[in-house]
Structure formats: structure tokens, C-alpha cells
Write an enzyme that holds these catalytic residues in place. Sequence first.
Site, PDB file in Angstrom:
ATOM      1  N   ARG A  55       0.835  -1.201   0.000  1.00  0.00           N
ATOM      2  CA  ARG A  55       0.000   0.000   0.000  1.00  0.00           C
ATOM      3  C   ARG A  55       0.870   1.251   0.000  1.00  0.00           C
ATOM      4  O   ARG A  55       0.508   2.266  -0.589  1.00  0.00           O
ATOM      5  CB  ARG A  55      -0.941  -0.003   1.220  1.00  0.00           C
ATOM      6  CG  ARG A  55      -1.740   1.296   1.353  1.00  0.00           C
ATOM      7  CD  ARG A  55      -2.893   1.184   2.318  1.00  0.00           C
ATOM      8  NE  ARG A  55      -2.557   0.545   3.572  1.00  0.00           N
ATOM      9  CZ  ARG A  55      -1.890   1.138   4.574  1.00  0.00           C
ATOM     10  NH1 ARG A  55      -1.459   2.394   4.455  1.00  0.00           N
ATOM     11  NH2 ARG A  55      -1.631   0.476   5.688  1.00  0.00           N
ATOM     12  N   TYR A 107     -14.194  16.886 -18.105  1.00  0.00           N
ATOM     13  CA  TYR A 107     -14.746  15.534 -18.158  1.00  0.00           C
ATOM     14  C   TYR A 107     -15.911  15.428 -17.167  1.00  0.00           C
ATOM     15  O   TYR A 107     -15.837  15.923 -16.044  1.00  0.00           O
ATOM     16  CB  TYR A 107     -13.654  14.520 -17.814  1.00  0.00           C
ATOM     17  CG  TYR A 107     -14.169  13.138 -17.512  1.00  0.00           C
ATOM     18  CD1 TYR A 107     -14.944  12.443 -18.440  1.00  0.00           C
ATOM     19  CD2 TYR A 107     -13.892  12.517 -16.299  1.00  0.00           C
ATOM     20  CE1 TYR A 107     -15.444  11.183 -18.158  1.00  0.00           C
ATOM     21  CE2 TYR A 107     -14.378  11.261 -16.011  1.00  0.00           C
ATOM     22  CZ  TYR A 107     -15.144  10.591 -16.943  1.00  0.00           C
ATOM     23  OH  TYR A 107     -15.638   9.346 -16.661  1.00  0.00           O
ATOM     24  N   ASP A 178      -5.253  19.015 -16.176  1.00  0.00           N
ATOM     25  CA  ASP A 178      -5.547  17.661 -16.643  1.00  0.00           C
ATOM     26  C   ASP A 178      -4.983  17.551 -18.069  1.00  0.00           C
ATOM     27  O   ASP A 178      -5.469  18.196 -18.991  1.00  0.00           O
ATOM     28  CB  ASP A 178      -7.055  17.402 -16.625  1.00  0.00           C
ATOM     29  CG  ASP A 178      -7.404  15.955 -16.945  1.00  0.00           C
ATOM     30  OD1 ASP A 178      -6.692  15.328 -17.746  1.00  0.00           O
ATOM     31  OD2 ASP A 178      -8.404  15.453 -16.403  1.00  0.00           O
ATOM     32  N   LYS A 203      -6.144   6.087 -20.505  1.00  0.00           N
ATOM     33  CA  LYS A 203      -6.265   6.562 -21.874  1.00  0.00           C
ATOM     34  C   LYS A 203      -4.960   6.377 -22.658  1.00  0.00           C
ATOM     35  O   LYS A 203      -4.527   5.264 -22.878  1.00  0.00           O
ATOM     36  CB  LYS A 203      -6.745   8.012 -21.859  1.00  0.00           C
ATOM     37  CG  LYS A 203      -7.937   8.276 -20.926  1.00  0.00           C
ATOM     38  CD  LYS A 203      -9.144   7.384 -21.178  1.00  0.00           C
ATOM     39  CE  LYS A 203     -10.411   7.835 -20.482  1.00  0.00           C
ATOM     40  NZ  LYS A 203     -10.415   7.742 -19.030  1.00  0.00           N
TER      41      LYS A 203
END
Length: 386
Positions: A55, A107, A178, A203
Site C-alpha cells: 500500500r 470531463y 488535466d 487513456k
Amino acid sequence: MSLSIESKCIHLEENPEAEDKPVCNHYGAISFPIYQTATYAHPGVGQSTGFDYSRLQNPTRAQLEKIVCQLEHGLDAFALSTGMAAIALLMEIFKPGDHLIVDSDLYGGTIRLFDNVSAKNGIEFSRANCSVDDVEVLIKKNTKALFIETPSNPMMNVTDIAKMAQIARTHNLLLIVDNTFMSPYFQNPLDLGADLVIHSGTKFLAGHNDTLAGFIITNRPDLQEKLRFLIKTTGSGLAPFDCWLLLRGIKTLALRMEKAQKNALKIAQWLKTQKSVTKVIYPGLEEHPGYKIMQTQCRGFGSMVTFRLNSTEKALSVLEKVRLVKYAESLGGVETLITYPTTQTHADVPEELRLKNGITPETLRLSVGIEDADDLIADLEQALQD
């Protein structure tokens, strides 16, 4: 030895003066191994291999973060489970009462997060078309950051990053960009003055529509420290196998971006000739209002094309008829995808805002892949036929 961006997609640039050692001894393996382990044995009391619990960090994730960090020219990168996990984690650096100015054309998932989660947590937002509006008039005493996408999703608005960075510096704000649509191959916002860069790694970075991922990259030590604490605390780091898929995908980033961009320009030019197409929005077309800005802040124009048809019925018909082009959400993979923002990516955006941004029921978004451009055009042509 200084490497080109093409080589940096495949190799970490060696720094002989760096204090940190390689993240692991991987025995000369060309493909970086998947360290599928939850925990790590200590050599002795008070000793560590550098990894204690996955983690906190994992060798495969550490390698991926180094690759993405060098591509974005950052100080550190953080690999997370999705693009939305990256934005959600980033919002944890703010506190109730903080105010952010965000681009109105983002988005849909980002807008949903801001409106339904971040606002509930006491963070205030003001929206602006950051490509043309005067954002300085929206700055208040509690404003902490500017958040933009450029080009924006899906209307391809282009914002001058350097100009926004100057505004942010003047008012002691963070600039968050972004960079999903362009990828670090075509655009590096940190070089233009941004403080933080976001990617949906699902993406273009992954590039094969086969996994989910998100990234935050920064060049500021204070933000690095906060984000490293948050990623281990929230447990949203990317799993080893997904990290390996990203490492594999990024190796071909340069090739994919160049081919997809070439296809996108050809398709955009062809769409302009179709009688049922009323508008084509691609920043690589000279008539696009952001064309000159793109030339100054990018090394290319990307492969996202938005276009509008002469009726809602025509738009829906195209979605039904395409065959080689797949009617699906997402973007940035080797396959060409066509998306209907009204009911898919931006379905949760209030209708008033959607229409104000130009997302009408006649609007379609193409993520152009690496197939043969003529094959894609042939498919679109048959889909556009009456």
C-alpha cells in the site's frame, strides 16, 4: 546521457549523481517484473529493502512512477487506481472553505466529483471558460487553485497554460492541469508553470483499453510530501499488474500518438466535406481558435475530434451504424471509439451547463486510433449515409 522523449518512454534516464539506487535487482529482465506481493521481509531489525508494504509502495509501481515522472519533467509521480481516484486524492490537499476556479468544460466525471463529493466536503467552486474568460474576476480571499483541461473534454477548448500559470503565481494559487488528451508526449504543463498535472492513465498512457489507472505529477517538494502521505493513507495506489500494463503501454506511446494524430487530421478534414456534418472541432485545423496557442505550448495536436451533425436523429443513426469504429466510452486506445457525451461521459452534468458548453444532442466525440485512416473514413462514410 540525455535521452529523447521517444527513448524515455522505454528507458529511465540514468543519473550517476542520484543517491537512490535501482528499485530492485531484476536480473537483467527487459520487461520489468510484476512484484505481486503484499508485504516484504526485513533483513533485520531496523533494516528495510526500501519496500515494507505494497500500500505504501511496490517496486513495479515505483518503476512506473519514475517513467511517468521523467516524461512530465516532474519531481515525483503518483500512480493511482483510476483517473478519478487521482483527482479525488488531489482534492484531499484542500480543506472545507477553500475555493477553486475550474473550467466549465471538464470531463463529466470530474464535474460529478466536484458537485457531489467535494462540495459536500465544504469546497467551493466557480466555473469559467478558461480559454476566453477573465478568471481573475472570480478570485476570492479563499481561492486556492485553478483547475483546467486543455484541450477540454469534449469541446476541445484550448487554454493558454503559461498565461494561467502567471495568474496563479500572481495570486499565490495552485495551477492544476488535466493533461489526459495530449499525454506527456505532446504537452508538458509543468514546463509552462503548472504545479500539478493529472492524467487518466487509462487513456493514452496505457493505450490499449485494457486497464484503468490515474496519475498525479508535481514538481514541488511540499506537494510531493503531502501526496506521498495521502497515497499511503488512502490506499488508492495502482496494483502491480496494472502498473506493468502501463509500463508496457507507455513503451509505444510515441508511435501511437504520432499515428493517431495523423489519422485524426485526415478524418477531421474529411468530416468537413460531409453535408450532414455542421461543425468539426479539432485543434489541428487552422481555423480552430486555439490553433496558435497549441503551436506554442504543444508538440502536436492530439487525436481527439468532436463534431456536430445536422440532427439528433442523424447522430443516433451514426452510433447505430458504425462497425469498425466502436460506439463506446473512453478514449486514447489503439482502437477508434465514438462517444455520445450527452448520455455517456457527460450524462451527469446538469443539462443547462452541458448545453452552455456546446454539448448538444447532435454532438459526437471521436477518439481516433491507429487503424488505417481510409478504413476508418469508409466506415464513417457508410454510417453517415441516409
